[in-house]
Design an enzyme around this catalytic site. Structure first.
Site, PDB file in Angstrom:
ATOM      1  N   HIS A   1       0.840  -1.205   0.000  1.00 30.36           N
ATOM      2  CA  HIS A   1       0.000   0.000   0.000  1.00 30.36           C
ATOM      3  C   HIS A   1       0.876   1.257   0.000  1.00 30.36           C
ATOM      4  CE1 HIS A   1      -3.104  -2.613   2.282  1.00 30.36           C
ATOM      5  NE2 HIS A   1      -3.726  -2.280   1.175  1.00 30.36           N
TER       6      HIS A   1
ATOM      7  N   LYS B   1     -17.940  -5.364   7.894  1.00 34.34           N
ATOM      8  CA  LYS B   1     -16.668  -6.031   7.643  1.00 34.34           C
ATOM      9  C   LYS B   1     -15.902  -6.169   8.959  1.00 34.34           C
ATOM     10  CE  LYS B   1     -13.442  -5.953   3.773  1.00 34.34           C
ATOM     11  NZ  LYS B   1     -13.167  -5.272   2.517  1.00 34.34           N
TER      12      LYS B   1
ATOM     13  N   SER C   1      -2.658  -7.546   3.098  1.00 37.00           N
ATOM     14  CA  SER C   1      -2.854  -7.403   4.544  1.00 37.00           C
ATOM     15  C   SER C   1      -3.206  -8.752   5.151  1.00 37.00           C
ATOM     16  CB  SER C   1      -3.998  -6.423   4.834  1.00 37.00           C
ATOM     17  OG  SER C   1      -3.737  -5.163   4.279  1.00 37.00           O
TER      18      SER C   1
HETATM   19  P1  ADP Z   1     -10.062  -3.289  -0.342  1.00 43.75           P
HETATM   20  O1  ADP Z   1     -10.890  -3.973   0.714  1.00 43.75           O
HETATM   21  O2  ADP Z   1     -10.681  -1.998  -0.827  1.00 43.75           O
HETATM   22  O3  ADP Z   1      -9.597  -4.179  -1.473  1.00 43.75           O
HETATM   23  P2  ADP Z   1      -7.279  -3.277   0.538  1.00 43.75           P
HETATM   24  O4  ADP Z   1      -6.669  -2.538   1.698  1.00 43.75           O
HETATM   25  O5  ADP Z   1      -7.170  -4.755   0.535  1.00 43.75           O
HETATM   26  O6  ADP Z   1      -8.774  -2.776   0.476  1.00 43.75           O
HETATM   27  O7  ADP Z   1      -6.636  -2.759  -0.832  1.00 43.75           O
HETATM   28  C1  ADP Z   1      -6.753  -1.415  -1.234  1.00 43.75           C
HETATM   29  C2  ADP Z   1      -6.130  -1.273  -2.602  1.00 43.75           C
HETATM   30  O8  ADP Z   1      -4.719  -1.489  -2.507  1.00 43.75           O
HETATM   31  C3  ADP Z   1      -6.625  -2.287  -3.642  1.00 43.75           C
HETATM   32  O9  ADP Z   1      -6.681  -1.641  -4.903  1.00 43.75           O
HETATM   33  C4  ADP Z   1      -5.558  -3.344  -3.637  1.00 43.75           C
HETATM   34  O10 ADP Z   1      -5.483  -4.028  -4.870  1.00 43.75           O
HETATM   35  C5  ADP Z   1      -4.329  -2.494  -3.410  1.00 43.75           C
HETATM   36  N1  ADP Z   1      -3.232  -3.269  -2.828  1.00 43.75           N
HETATM   37  C6  ADP Z   1      -3.266  -4.072  -1.744  1.00 43.75           C
HETATM   38  N2  ADP Z   1      -2.060  -4.648  -1.523  1.00 43.75           N
HETATM   39  C7  ADP Z   1      -1.231  -4.170  -2.495  1.00 43.75           C
HETATM   40  C8  ADP Z   1       0.139  -4.410  -2.863  1.00 43.75           C
HETATM   41  N3  ADP Z   1       0.889  -5.278  -2.180  1.00 43.75           N
HETATM   42  N4  ADP Z   1       0.639  -3.761  -3.920  1.00 43.75           N
HETATM   43  C9  ADP Z   1      -0.141  -2.926  -4.639  1.00 43.75           C
HETATM   44  N5  ADP Z   1      -1.430  -2.673  -4.377  1.00 43.75           N
HETATM   45  C10 ADP Z   1      -1.982  -3.288  -3.326  1.00 43.75           C
END
Ligand code: ADP
Length: 159
Positions: free
Chosen positions: A17, A41, A128
């Site tokens: 992130h 959630k 995550s």
């Molecule tokens: P959500 O529940 O909205 O998917 P997340 O926190 O899982 O929330 O992810 C938020 C955004 O960050 C999403 O677009 C996800 O694909 C992206 N994301 C999560 N992990 C990574 C990573 N390791 N590298 C790049 N983008 C990521």
């Protein structure tokens, strides 16, 4: 002023992130990182904890606003005058979900574009949930998350 919105659950923020945040922050005058208040959630960290962890981990990037919303993401974007949503794409498996969300958001508000930033190779496997799983089994996860998040996970698990 160009305003971007990076929505997500961030439970918790990982180095993946953070990489997207750093790269997206260079594309906009201001980047909002926004967590939807999704009461249905179940999360490991509370909304307030997730916001504080992001704030701590992103100190030094000064065009960020870190917040939460009860609105749909596109409505939040409209309210703050943003025309661009940012999402990260890791592997093909992200594509289907992101494709659907993009189409839904476009239907809800055709004025708002979604742009995708490809994950850096070293983070393309990182999520995550995998961090939480490794941590809960006592595995080493320090290199996957900012240091403040590492300590926060350790502390929560020890309770
Ligand atoms: P959500 O529940 O909205 O998917 P997340 O926190 O899982 O929330 O992810 C938020 C955004 O960050 C999403 O677009 C996800 O694909 C992206 N994301 C999560 N992990 C990574 C990573 N390791 N590298 C790049 N983008 C990521």
């Amino acid at each position: 002023m160009q305003i971007g919105v990076y929505p997500g659950t961030f439970d918790p923020i990982t180095n993946g992130h953070l990489d997207i945040i750093k790269r997206a922050s260079r594309l906009f005058d201001r980047l909002y990182i926004v967590i939807p208040n999704n009461v249905n959630k179940k999360t490991f960290f509370t909304l307030e904890e997730r916001i504080d962890l992001i704030k701590d981990a992103t100190k030094g990037i000064d065009n960020l606003v870190i917040t939460h919303t009860d609105l749909l993401t596109v409505d939040f974007a409209k309210k703050i005058g943003a025309k661009v949503l940012v999402r990260g794409l890791r592997m093909v498996s992200d594509f289907e979900y992101e494709f659907q969300m993009e189409a839904l958001n476009k239907t809800l508000n055709p004025e708002v574009e979604t742009i995708f930033i490809m994950a850096s190779h070293e983070y393309s496997f990182l999520s995550s949930s995998s961090v939480k799983e490794i941590a809960s089994f006592g595995g080493e996860f320090e290199k996957f998350v900012p240091l403040n998040v590492y300590h926060a996970i350790k502390e929560k698990l020890s309770k």
